[in-house]
Every structure is written in structure tokens, then in C-alpha cells.
Design an enzyme around this catalytic site. Structure first.
Site, PDB file in Angstrom:
ATOM      1  N   ASP A   1       0.810  -1.230   0.000  1.00  0.00           N
ATOM      2  CA  ASP A   1       0.000   0.000   0.000  1.00  0.00           C
ATOM      3  C   ASP A   1       0.840   1.276   0.000  1.00  0.00           C
ATOM      4  O   ASP A   1       0.292   2.369   0.113  1.00  0.00           O
ATOM      5  CB  ASP A   1      -0.931   0.018   1.222  1.00  0.00           C
ATOM      6  CG  ASP A   1      -2.205  -0.804   1.006  1.00  0.00           C
ATOM      7  OD1 ASP A   1      -2.629  -0.967  -0.161  1.00  0.00           O
ATOM      8  OD2 ASP A   1      -2.777  -1.278   2.003  1.00  0.00           O
TER       9      ASP A   1
ATOM     10  N   GLU B   1       0.190   3.360  -3.312  1.00  0.00           N
ATOM     11  CA  GLU B   1      -1.218   3.765  -3.388  1.00  0.00           C
ATOM     12  C   GLU B   1      -1.589   4.785  -2.314  1.00  0.00           C
ATOM     13  O   GLU B   1      -2.341   5.727  -2.563  1.00  0.00           O
ATOM     14  CB  GLU B   1      -2.078   2.510  -3.239  1.00  0.00           C
ATOM     15  CG  GLU B   1      -3.526   2.713  -3.580  1.00  0.00           C
ATOM     16  CD  GLU B   1      -4.266   1.375  -3.539  1.00  0.00           C
ATOM     17  OE1 GLU B   1      -3.840   0.436  -4.243  1.00  0.00           O
ATOM     18  OE2 GLU B   1      -5.254   1.271  -2.807  1.00  0.00           O
ATOM     19  N   ASP B   2      -1.082   4.613  -1.120  1.00  0.00           N
ATOM     20  CA  ASP B   2      -1.584   5.385   0.022  1.00  0.00           C
ATOM     21  C   ASP B   2      -0.582   6.331   0.673  1.00  0.00           C
ATOM     22  O   ASP B   2      -0.920   6.994   1.658  1.00  0.00           O
ATOM     23  CB  ASP B   2      -2.100   4.426   1.115  1.00  0.00           C
ATOM     24  CG  ASP B   2      -3.378   3.711   0.690  1.00  0.00           C
ATOM     25  OD1 ASP B   2      -4.081   4.245  -0.186  1.00  0.00           O
ATOM     26  OD2 ASP B   2      -3.660   2.628   1.218  1.00  0.00           O
TER      27      ASP B   2
HETATM   28 ZN    ZN Z   1      -4.019  -3.571   1.731  1.00  0.00          ZN
END
Ligand code: ZN
Length: 192
Positions: free
Chosen positions: A77, A80-81
Site C-alpha cells: 500500500d 497507493e496510500d
Molecule cells: Zn491492503
């Protein structure tokens, strides 16, 4: 080999010292990048609990010991984050890890509904390593929701998440029997 140890899955595991070092580096990297984020549960748990949960599922429940899968799960992640680029992942962890992490990264600029549709469409084309990470991610997310609905989620949204996750997983079956069985176990606890 640096060490050989049994992780409770019935067979000895060995990582060479470089692999072990890269795994520890990924733990520290993910912990740093996610340090200001919280999960959507009532306790607002530290975000890093989530990537760590994926590795726990992969290694101890599914018996997957490929260090590239473990490292990619820890980092799954970050692009993405967090403010992490794919180029940075490649620089720190190499081109293979970058490629696996990119396979499981949504382009959030496209909006939530497009991202969700794309995950279903892309599932059949994921690499073996990315399939393992995707399965562990969905297993952990469904377990979290089954335990306690995320803050602000009505029953229908929880059910829709379960059903969407199953659509994604149904598109990548055939390579990880143990993980697929763990997914099916938790899917049976679909809320409602
Ligand atoms: Zn995740």
C-alpha cells in the site's frame, strides 16, 4: 545461509542474509511511510498492522516463504496510500519488487468505482507473486470487516465489499490453493 528456523508450518525455512536484510528493510520502510495513517476500525489501529497481518497470513497460515512475496506484501500500500513512487521502490528494493507492488496498486486518480472494476478485470493477468499478495490483502480486509464494520459503513456496504472481493479473487484462482481456501473460509462469514 544465515539461519534456518521453523515458522510452525512444518518445514524449515531459510532466507539468505541479503533476503533477510531486505525483508527487515521493508518492515522499517513501510512503518515509516505509514506512520501517520490509521485503519478505519473503531480503535483507529496503526496502519502498519495491516501489511504485517498480510505477511503473517502468507508465512504462517499459507506456508509461503518467497521473500519477494513477503516484501511486496509489506510494501503493497505504499505507492497507493503514501508519498512513495514506483521508482523509489525500485531503487530501494529492486525491479522485481517494484513490478509486484505495481501490479497490486490502484490508480486512485481514476476514482473508486473505476479502481474496483479494474481490479476485477486485471485479476486474471496478475503474476503468481501478485496473486499471493492480493489474496492475503483480501483475506485480511474481510477478516477486519467481519470482526467489526469500518466506521461509517452500513451493512450493505460491508456486503458489497465482500462480494466485490470475491469477484476479484474468483478471477485469479488456481495457483494458491491454501490462500484460496482461507479466503473462502472468511467469505462464508459475509455479514448479514
Ligand atoms: Zn491492503
Amino acid at each position: 545461509m544465515y539461519s534456518v528456523f521453523d515458522l510452525g508450518v512444518g518445514k524449515p525455512v531459510s532466507l539468505d542474509v541479503q533476503e533477510l536484510a531486505l525483508l527487515v528493510k521493508a518492515m522499517a520502510f513501510a512503518a515509516d511511510r505509514h506512520k501517520d495513517q490509521r485503519r478505519k476500525d473503531l480503535e483507529a489501529s496503526p496502519y502498519i498492522n495491516h501489511p504485517l497481518a498480510l505477511v503473517d497470513v502468507l508465512v504462517r497460515e499459507a506456508g509461503i516463504h518467497d521473500h519477494r512475496v513477503m516484501i511486496s506484501a509489506l510494501l503493497h500500500d505504499t505507492i497507493e496510500d503514501t508519498e512513495t513512487s514506483a521508482a523509489e521502490i525500485e531503487q530501494e528494493f529492486g525491479a522485481t519488487i517494484r513490478s509486484i507492488v505495481e501490479e497490486v496498486t490502484d490508480d486512485k486518480d481514476l476514482g473508486r468505482s473505476v479502481c474496483k472494476r479494474r481490479q476485477v478485470e486485471r485479476a486474471p493477468y496478475l503474476s503468481t507473486e501478485a496473486r499471493a499478495v492480493k489474496l492475503a490483502d483480501k483475506i485480511c480486509n474481510l477478516r477486519d470487516i467481519a470482526r467489526q464494520a469500518p466506521v461509517g459503513w452500513e451493512l450493505e456496504r460491508c456486503q458489497a465489499y465482500f462480494d466485490w472481493a470475491k469477484q476479484v479473487i474468483d478471477g485469479l484462482r488456481g495457483e494458491h490453493a491454501k490462500l484460496e481456501a482461507l479466503f473462502d473460509d472468511i467469505y462464508r462469514q459475509r455479514p448479514g
